[in-house]
Design a protein around this motif. Structure first.
Motif, short mmCIF file in Angstrom:
data_model
loop_
_atom_site.label_atom_id
_atom_site.label_comp_id
_atom_site.label_asym_id
_atom_site.label_seq_id
_atom_site.Cartn_x
_atom_site.Cartn_y
_atom_site.Cartn_z
N VAL A 22 0.84 -1.20 0.00
CA VAL A 22 0.00 0.00 0.00
C VAL A 22 0.88 1.25 0.00
O VAL A 22 0.56 2.24 -0.67
CB VAL A 22 -0.97 -0.01 1.20
CG1 VAL A 22 -1.67 1.35 1.34
CG2 VAL A 22 -2.00 -1.12 1.04
N VAL A 118 -4.55 4.43 9.66
CA VAL A 118 -5.23 3.46 8.82
C VAL A 118 -4.95 2.05 9.32
O VAL A 118 -3.78 1.65 9.45
CB VAL A 118 -4.79 3.58 7.35
CG1 VAL A 118 -5.57 2.61 6.46
CG2 VAL A 118 -4.94 5.02 6.85
N LEU A 120 -4.88 -1.61 8.34
CA LEU A 120 -4.87 -2.55 7.22
C LEU A 120 -5.02 -3.95 7.80
O LEU A 120 -4.24 -4.34 8.68
CB LEU A 120 -3.57 -2.45 6.42
CG LEU A 120 -3.26 -1.10 5.76
CD1 LEU A 120 -1.93 -1.19 5.01
CD2 LEU A 120 -4.37 -0.68 4.79
N CYS A 122 -6.09 -8.29 7.23
CA CYS A 122 -6.43 -9.47 6.45
C CYS A 122 -6.54 -10.64 7.43
O CYS A 122 -5.90 -10.63 8.48
CB CYS A 122 -5.40 -9.76 5.36
SG CYS A 122 -3.77 -10.20 5.97
N LEU A 165 -9.33 -0.78 6.43
CA LEU A 165 -9.34 -1.32 5.08
C LEU A 165 -8.92 -2.79 5.09
O LEU A 165 -7.88 -3.14 5.65
CB LEU A 165 -8.38 -0.53 4.18
CG LEU A 165 -8.63 0.98 4.05
CD1 LEU A 165 -7.55 1.62 3.20
CD2 LEU A 165 -10.01 1.24 3.45
N ARG A 166 -9.72 -3.63 4.48
CA ARG A 166 -9.40 -5.05 4.33
C ARG A 166 -8.59 -5.23 3.05
O ARG A 166 -9.09 -5.04 1.94
CB ARG A 166 -10.70 -5.86 4.24
CG ARG A 166 -11.46 -6.03 5.54
CD ARG A 166 -10.93 -7.18 6.37
NE ARG A 166 -11.03 -8.45 5.66
CZ ARG A 166 -12.08 -9.27 5.72
NH1 ARG A 166 -13.13 -8.95 6.46
NH2 ARG A 166 -12.07 -10.42 5.06
N THR A 167 -7.33 -5.64 3.20
CA THR A 167 -6.48 -5.79 2.02
C THR A 167 -6.71 -7.10 1.29
O THR A 167 -6.13 -7.31 0.21
CB THR A 167 -4.99 -5.66 2.40
OG1 THR A 167 -4.66 -6.68 3.35
CG2 THR A 167 -4.71 -4.29 3.00
N ARG A 170 -9.59 -5.37 -1.05
CA ARG A 170 -9.25 -4.19 -1.86
C ARG A 170 -7.83 -4.35 -2.41
O ARG A 170 -6.95 -4.86 -1.72
CB ARG A 170 -9.32 -2.91 -1.03
CG ARG A 170 -10.70 -2.60 -0.45
CD ARG A 170 -10.65 -1.33 0.38
NE ARG A 170 -11.92 -1.05 1.05
CZ ARG A 170 -12.91 -0.35 0.51
NH1 ARG A 170 -12.77 0.15 -0.71
NH2 ARG A 170 -14.03 -0.15 1.18
N PRO A 172 -4.10 -2.94 -3.53
CA PRO A 172 -3.27 -1.87 -2.97
C PRO A 172 -3.56 -0.51 -3.60
O PRO A 172 -3.59 0.50 -2.90
CB PRO A 172 -1.84 -2.35 -3.30
CG PRO A 172 -1.94 -3.84 -3.35
CD PRO A 172 -3.29 -4.11 -3.97
N ALA A 175 -6.81 0.84 -2.13
CA ALA A 175 -6.58 1.29 -0.75
C ALA A 175 -5.83 2.62 -0.75
O ALA A 175 -6.18 3.55 0.00
CB ALA A 175 -5.79 0.24 0.02
N ILE A 179 -7.00 6.31 0.82
CA ILE A 179 -6.17 7.02 1.79
C ILE A 179 -5.85 8.42 1.30
O ILE A 179 -5.98 9.41 2.03
CB ILE A 179 -4.89 6.23 2.09
CG1 ILE A 179 -5.22 4.92 2.80
CG2 ILE A 179 -3.91 7.06 2.92
CD1 ILE A 179 -4.07 3.93 2.87
N ASP A 195 -14.18 -0.94 6.60
CA ASP A 195 -14.45 -2.31 6.19
C ASP A 195 -14.73 -3.15 7.43
O ASP A 195 -14.14 -2.93 8.50
CB ASP A 195 -13.25 -2.90 5.44
CG ASP A 195 -13.07 -2.30 4.05
OD1 ASP A 195 -14.01 -1.64 3.57
OD2 ASP A 195 -11.99 -2.49 3.47
#
Length: 198
Positions: A22, A118, A120, A122, A165-167, A170, A172, A175, A179, A195
């Motif tokens: 990201v 933020v 991030l 997963c 944010l769910r990577t 989404r 990179p 995302a 941002i 998310d």
């Protein structure tokens, strides 16, 4: 926070959540974004860090130049105010990677910037797969840190994160766009991005 404060970004998340990818996508969106290369005392990966000694870190700490430091993987990592000053003075936006809520608190209270925080995220199985894909030499240790990050996150106060944010959902680039839009737009006119965590 005052609108005159410089912009800065924190990307918080467990191992393999996408902080590096990201950040790379952010630099592609706007050349002002720059990865904050933390000080590191210890061994292992050198790319993305400024290597130093524990003694030098102690001296910086004594001079009140360390905003936050933590130990992980047998190393000491530190965020220093001179490097933040250097990046911001150059007209750039530092992107700091963290895996501890205490680090976010330290930055917000210890360095005068408009911090966009933020999360991030997963799932653990995605982290395991990503570690395998990139040939990690210590996947079990990284998964243990994933567990620690999840426990750390559970203690986070409301409002700790500007965005979630769910990577795994989404790209990179997507995302990074969100941002950048949040940082450069008028926050009161932008709906919060949150998310749902698994």
């Amino acid at each position: 926070m005052s609108a005159t404060r410089p912009d800065a970004v924190v990307l918080y998340g467990p191992p393999a959540a996408g902080k590096d990818t990201v950040t790379a996508a952010l630099t592609a969106v706007d050349g002002r974004y720059v990865h904050f290369d933390r000080l590191k005392a210890g061994s292992g990966k050198s790319i993305g860090y400024r290597h130093t000694s524990a003694g030098d870190l102690a001296q910086l700490h004594d001079r009140h130049l360390i905003v936050y430091a933590n130990e992980r993987y047998g190393n000491i990592y530190a965020i220093d105010s001179p490097r933040l000053d250097e990046i911001i003075t150059a007209g750039q936006i530092p992107v700091v990677h963290l895996g501890q809520i205490a680090g976010i608190t330290a930055l917000r209270t210890g360095y005068p910037a408009r911090w966009l925080t933020v999360l991030l995220w997963c799932p653990r199985n995605i982290t395991r797969a990503r570690l395998h894909e990139r040939g990690s030499s210590d996947p079990e240790e990284r998964l243990r840190v994933w567990d620690e990050t999840q426990a750390d996150l559970a203690a986070a106060a409301p409002g700790t994160f500007t965005m979630v944010l769910r990577t795994d959902q989404r790209t990179p680039a997507a995302a990074a766009d969100l941002i950048h839009q949040t940082l450069t737009g008028a926050p009161e006119h932008l709906p919060p991005v949150r998310d749902r965590l698994p």
